[in-house]
Design an enzyme around this catalytic site. Structure first.
Site: not given
Ligand code: F6P
Length: 507
Positions: A199, A205, A252-253, A338, A369, A479
């Site tokens: 987003k 990452e 995002g979620r 979250e 199990h 972050k």
């Molecule tokens: O984990 C935190 C977060 O902000 C989530 O809400 C989001 O889905 C994720 O990082 C990834 O963010 P982006 O889509 O901006 O890379």
């Protein structure tokens, strides 16, 4: 009037009621009421919700519904369906509903007509997915994204295994180089397309993995991006026609319904993606129209509140008896923890009551199990959702009967315990609550319903707790600190232990 839910008459009444319920055993509730299952289950569009095995009476349920009413759940729900900016700390709407055709039709956000945006996005998902599916050179797709930019499309892809007839999809989320190395090892640049899903297009990452992928592919010809930061995606080298926009009002979620769902459409086809949206829309209609007494997400949320705030249970288990739902607990962990892992209310006050529980889970029968011994006999009580499927998508009927027999056996054992046994250590009291969701089948429609159901469950809890479920400031701090640790030079914000460990890592 105070927005602190504890101040309400309904909250106080529930506190007193919880005391009076102490010592109530579900065995007795069932013994007194042979009709208990009939009274305490609901059906809607191929989904059955059984909540008979919860430590509640009809009085408890009525009081919980009263709590929902006094907490203005209905008017907040209307605000969400109207695309209002209910994510107050970020001054954004939470209008994922619009992506599946729910919510007010003529909403404009920041001057943009949302209906037009959604139509355009769907058109892009359709054309890009068709182009990739038709390109016989492309056998593999790598989706690079994390959090909501990974878990949503991944859970749908994995769950719809038997619908997937397009290229294979690999999901790379972790910045641990071990993951992308393993994925790329089995692939060829000429046959691989990448989707960089972010987003913000700023997530460390995702950008790190995307750069590694670009170096490996030596071209961005087969790169696509899904982002609200389209300029950054283009600056990365992705062709304008391969950049699919999203918007900041899509959390995002809750983003799998948007262009973030592109991998789903590539794997299972656009028609199946649309059916997923239709299933979610059916759940939206149910959530919007059913009175709270018969409203599945609202009742699930109210039961969760009952256990968290009035019985002091701290955890909640998600137990899908469907191997293809193996990532579902992780998806719900993000969606719920979250969203509702908050200790400041919507008015900026510190909270002095409990909010989101710890969510964990695993597929059945594997969970049996592993950790279910503790759920049966441990000193903590862990309410659980069992998810079972009526019609499997394979023809191994014997397997399926055994799978479901195990689910039913677990819910029964949790409730009944074992009263008579030859040895004391074999005896246990039971009275461990669970609900069962029975889906007709695991197809795009029912999966859409299931995901939307948990979204609304999360939403209702957040409203009653008077928190903003749509921000995540705790995550943002992590972050920022990671970037500070990586920055060259002095590290004025790093504490003693961080500095010492940094030094050891660099030796
Ligand atoms: O984990 C935190 C977060 O902000 C989530 O809400 C989001 O889905 C994720 O990082 C990834 O963010 P982006 O889509 O901006 O890379």
């Amino acid at each position: 009037m105070s927005n602190n839910p504890q101040q309400s008459r309904e909250w106080k009444a529930l506190q007193a009621h919880a005391k009076s319920m102490s010592g109530t055993h579900m065995r007795d509730l069932f013994a007194k009421d042979p009709d208990r299952f009939n009274s305490l289950h609901l059906r809607t569009d191929g989904l059955l919700f059984d909540y008979s095995r919860n430590i509640v009476t009809s009085e408890t349920l009525k009081m919980l519904v009263d709590l929902a009413k006094t907490s203005d759940v209905a008017s907040w729900r209307d605000k969400m369906f109207a695309g209002e900016k209910i994510n107050i700390t970020e001054n954004r709407a939470a209008f994922h509903l619009a992506l599946r055709g729910s919510g007010e039709r003529s909403v404009k956000i920041d001057g943009e007509n949302i209906k037009d945006f959604v139509q355009k996005s769907l058109g892009q998902i359709e054309s890009v997915s068709a182009k990739i599916r038709d390109d016989k050179n492309i056998t593999d797709i790598v989706n690079i994204g994390i959090g909501g930019s990974d878990l949503g499309p991944r859970i749908v892809y994995e769950t719809l295994q038997s619908f997937n007839d397009g290229p294979r999809i690999h999901f790379v989320s972790n910045v641990d180089g071990a993951r992308i190395t393993t994925v790329l090892k089995g692939l060829k640049p000429a046959n691989t397309a990448f989707i960089v899903t972010s987003k913000t297009f700023m997530t460390m990452e995702t950008l790190t993995n995307a750069i590694t992928a670009k170096d490996w592919a030596k071209t961005t010809k087969n790169f696509y991006a899904v982002s609200s930061n389209t300029e950054a995606a283009k600056a990365f080298g992705i062709a304008q026609e391969n950049v699919l926009p999203m918007r900041d009002w899509i959390g995002g979620r809750t983003s799998v319904w948007s262009t973030v769902g592109l991998p789903v459409a590539i794997a299972a086809g656009f028609e199946n993606f649309k059916t997923l949206l239709a299933g979610a829309r059916a759940m939206d209609d149910h959530f919007r129209e059913a009175p709270f007494e018969k409203n599945i997400p609202a009742l699930m949320a109210l039961l969760a509140i009952w256990y968290r705030n009035f019985m002091d249970f701290r955890t909640h288990a998600i137990l899908p008896y469907a191997h293809n739902l193996r990532k579902f607990p992780a998806f719900i962990q993000q969606l719920d923890m979250e969203s509702n892992g908050k200790s400041v209310d919507r008015d900026g006050n510190d909270i002095d009551y409990k909010t989101g529980p710890i969510i964990f889970g695993e597929t059945g029968t594997n969970a049996q199990h592993a950790f279910m011994q503790l759920m049966h006999q441990g000193t903590d009580i862990i309410p659980a959702d069992f998810i079972i499927v009526k019609n499997p998508d394979h023809n191994l009927d014997d397997h399926h009967r055994k799978l479901n027999a195990n689910a039913l056996a677990q819910t029964q054992a949790l409730m009944q315990g074992r009263k008579k046994a030859d040895k004391p250590y074999k005896k246990f009291d039971g009275n461990r609550p669970s609900s069962t969701l029975l889906l007709d089948r695991l197809d795009p429609w029912h999966l859409g319903m299931l995901l939307a159901l948990y979204e609304h469950r999360m939403f209702v809890q957040g409203i009653i707790w008077n928190i903003n479920s749509f921000d995540q400031w705790g995550v943002e701090l992590g972050k920022t600190l990671a970037n500070e640790i990586l920055a060259p030079g002095a590290h004025p914000t790093a504490d003693q232990t961080t500095l010492a460990l940094m030094q050891i890592l660099e030796e």
